[in-house]
Structure formats: C-alpha cells, structure tokens
Design a protein around this motif. Structure first.
Motif, PDB file in Angstrom:
ATOM      1  N   HIS A  37       6.888   4.911 -11.067  1.00  0.00           N
ATOM      2  CA  HIS A  37       5.891   4.070 -11.748  1.00  0.00           C
ATOM      3  C   HIS A  37       6.461   3.418 -13.002  1.00  0.00           C
ATOM      4  CE1 HIS A  37       2.397   2.847 -14.056  1.00  0.00           C
ATOM      5  NE2 HIS A  37       2.761   3.686 -15.006  1.00  0.00           N
TER       6      HIS A  37
ATOM      7  N   GLU B 117       0.820  -1.221   0.000  1.00  0.00           N
ATOM      8  CA  GLU B 117       0.000   0.000   0.000  1.00  0.00           C
ATOM      9  C   GLU B 117       0.851   1.267   0.000  1.00  0.00           C
ATOM     10  OE1 GLU B 117      -3.030   0.037  -0.766  1.00  0.00           O
ATOM     11  OE2 GLU B 117      -3.192  -2.147  -0.684  1.00  0.00           O
TER      12      GLU B 117
ATOM     13  N   ARG C 257       1.565   1.874  -3.631  1.00  0.00           N
ATOM     14  CA  ARG C 257       0.367   2.441  -4.269  1.00  0.00           C
ATOM     15  C   ARG C 257       0.218   3.924  -3.912  1.00  0.00           C
ATOM     16  NH1 ARG C 257      -4.391  -0.512  -5.438  1.00  0.00           N
ATOM     17  NH2 ARG C 257      -3.995  -1.950  -3.710  1.00  0.00           N
TER      18      ARG C 257
ATOM     19  N   MET D 112      -2.233  -1.847  -9.206  1.00  0.00           N
ATOM     20  CA  MET D 112      -2.524  -0.416  -9.158  1.00  0.00           C
ATOM     21  C   MET D 112      -3.991  -0.117  -9.440  1.00  0.00           C
ATOM     22  SD  MET D 112       0.076   1.294  -8.149  1.00  0.00           S
ATOM     23  CE  MET D 112      -0.436   2.957  -8.577  1.00  0.00           C
TER      24      MET D 112
ATOM     25  N   TYR E 163       1.913  -5.775 -11.625  1.00  0.00           N
ATOM     26  CA  TYR E 163       1.942  -4.445 -11.009  1.00  0.00           C
ATOM     27  C   TYR E 163       0.754  -3.604 -11.456  1.00  0.00           C
ATOM     28  CZ  TYR E 163       3.156   0.481 -10.685  1.00  0.00           C
ATOM     29  OH  TYR E 163       3.098   1.844 -10.472  1.00  0.00           O
TER      30      TYR E 163
ATOM     31  N   PRO F 243      -7.557  -0.924  -2.515  1.00  0.00           N
ATOM     32  CA  PRO F 243      -6.601  -1.110  -1.412  1.00  0.00           C
ATOM     33  C   PRO F 243      -7.062  -2.204  -0.454  1.00  0.00           C
ATOM     34  CG  PRO F 243      -7.042   1.217  -1.783  1.00  0.00           C
ATOM     35  CD  PRO F 243      -8.031   0.466  -2.622  1.00  0.00           C
TER      36      PRO F 243
END
Length: 252
Positions: A140, A115, A118, A172, A168, A176
């Motif tokens: 990123h 997280e 993120r 994204m 990945y 969450p």
C-alpha cells in the motif's frame, strides 16, 4: 493421480498465494518479513517477473505478479526453497515450510487487475489486524511513492493504473466494480487439517475448533465460513469441529 495443469492468464497477470504448511506461522519478526521481501526482489527479476502488489500475513502471503513468460512455478519454487532454508536454519524446524503447491488465480481483465490490488491491500483489514492504510507489511505505501522510490514493487503498470497517489486512494475508498475472490479451492490435505483448521478457528473465534459449539452463533458461523473459504470441505469441517452437517451448510 496427476495434478491438474495450472490455468493460463489472458493478461499475463496472476494473483499468487503461498501458505505455511499446516497453517504454521511464517514470520517470527520483522527481520523475517524483510528477508522474504529481499528474496522476492532477487528471484522474481531472474524469471522476468514483475511484482505488482504484495501483502505478508501471519501464515500466508499474497503476490500479484506479471509473468509474461509463464515462469511463476520455477520462481515460486526458488522463493520457497530460499526462505525455507533460512527459516529452518534459524528455528531448527525440519521439513516443508510452505504448503506443497501454491495457489494462483489468472487475472482475466483490467477490472480484475484493479480488484486484485484492492483485495490484497485490504487483506489485513478484513482479517481484523489493522486498517489497510496502517498495516506495514503490504505494498500500500509503495503506491504512494514515485516509481523510482518503491523498494519492492517493480511493475510499471502501477503508474498506468494510478497516475497519482490521489487516484489510488480514491480507488481504495470506492466501491468494487465486480466481485473478486482469488482461486483458493485447492483441497486441504487430511494430514494438514488439524493444524491448519485450528489456526483459522483460533484467529477468528479465539478458541479450539471443538469449542465452537459453545460460542455465539454469529462467531461460530464466521469461523465456519472462514474454514470453508480456505478450502475445507463440509466433511472436513465436521471432522474438525464436531458440528452437524446442517449447521455447517446453513452458516451465513
């Protein structure tokens, strides 16, 4: 009064935030951003610290690091001194460039590690600067590269967490798994209040703090919440904006 000792991390990972002193902008050009990244690339390995993720915003930066030897304080000090020397030489600025003490949040588990990545990569999007996958100044794009091609991210854990770029990208776009917010509870010094708070209000509402009384309720509340999120107390928000205590407390 002595400073509180920094928190320990059970994993060795930390989310570190450095802010411009008094809310000042840190970067005038892409060359300034590249210079900071190059400084990180030189200094972090000297302290046996891996860079896992990063994001450069206007007046602050986010770093996710693996610090197994607990050397982040001396590393961050060296980074700040190096960048400030360059900044002051180029701009004629005198004094501190970064706030005196950086903020760090220990990463408590693998879930928090996910997280924090993120959060860091979404930071420009949440600030309204650009979509996270269009913003140039975060790690990123490095997450879409092979490990050997990444210019600044050095942590091998990235490939453990995300074996492929598709893994990945799916992460994204997923929801969450738990609420995440880095530790940004350090108090804003009274001498920094005006410049720091004005920069926040200007970026959110496009006006001076004392003009919040005349903007829409939604925009006013958004600005209040942004000030509170950045560590201002209710009293400090009241002094800065002239708004009543109950308006500040009830902002939502």
């Amino acid at each position: 009064m002595p400073r509180k000792p920094r928190s320990k991390s059970p994993t060795g990972y930390f989310h570190v935030t450095l802010r411009g002193n008094g809310g000042q902008l840190l970067f005038d050009s892409d060359e300034d951003r590249i210079a900071l990244l190059q400084i990180l690339d030189v200094i972090l390995p000297k302290h046996n610290i891996e860079l896992i993720a990063w994001c450069l915003m206007g007046n602050h930066i986010h770093l996710l690091i693996n610090d197994p030897d607990d050397r982040k304080s001396e590393a961050v000090h060296a980074i700040a001194v190096s960048f400030a020397g360059r900044y002051n030489a180029q701009t004629g600025h005198v004094g501190h460039v970064f706030q005196e003490r950086f903020w760090d949040s220990p990463i408590k588990s693998e879930e928090y590690l996910f997280e924090s990545i993120r959060y860091i990569h979404l930071n420009p999007q949440k600030a309204g600067l650009a979509a996270y996958d269009e913003y140039l100044w975060s790690s990123h794009r490095e997450y879409l590269m092979s490990a050997l091609s990444r210019p600044y991210v050095t942590g091998n854990v990235v490939d453990v967490l995300f074996p492929t770029p598709r893994t990945y990208l799916r992460f994204m776009e997923s929801a969450p798994s738990l609420p995440y917010r880095p530790n940004t509870t350090a108090k804003v010094r009274e001498e920094d209040l005006s410049g720091f708070g004005t920069a926040i209000v200007q970026s959110v509402a496009g006006c001076a703090p004392t003009e919040l009384k005349s903007v829409s309720k939604a925009l006013r509340n958004e600005a209040i919440l942004a000030l509170r999120k950045e560590g201002l107390t209710i009293k400090q928000v009241q002094l800065l904006t002239g708004l009543g205590v109950w308006i500040i407390k009830n902002a939502a």
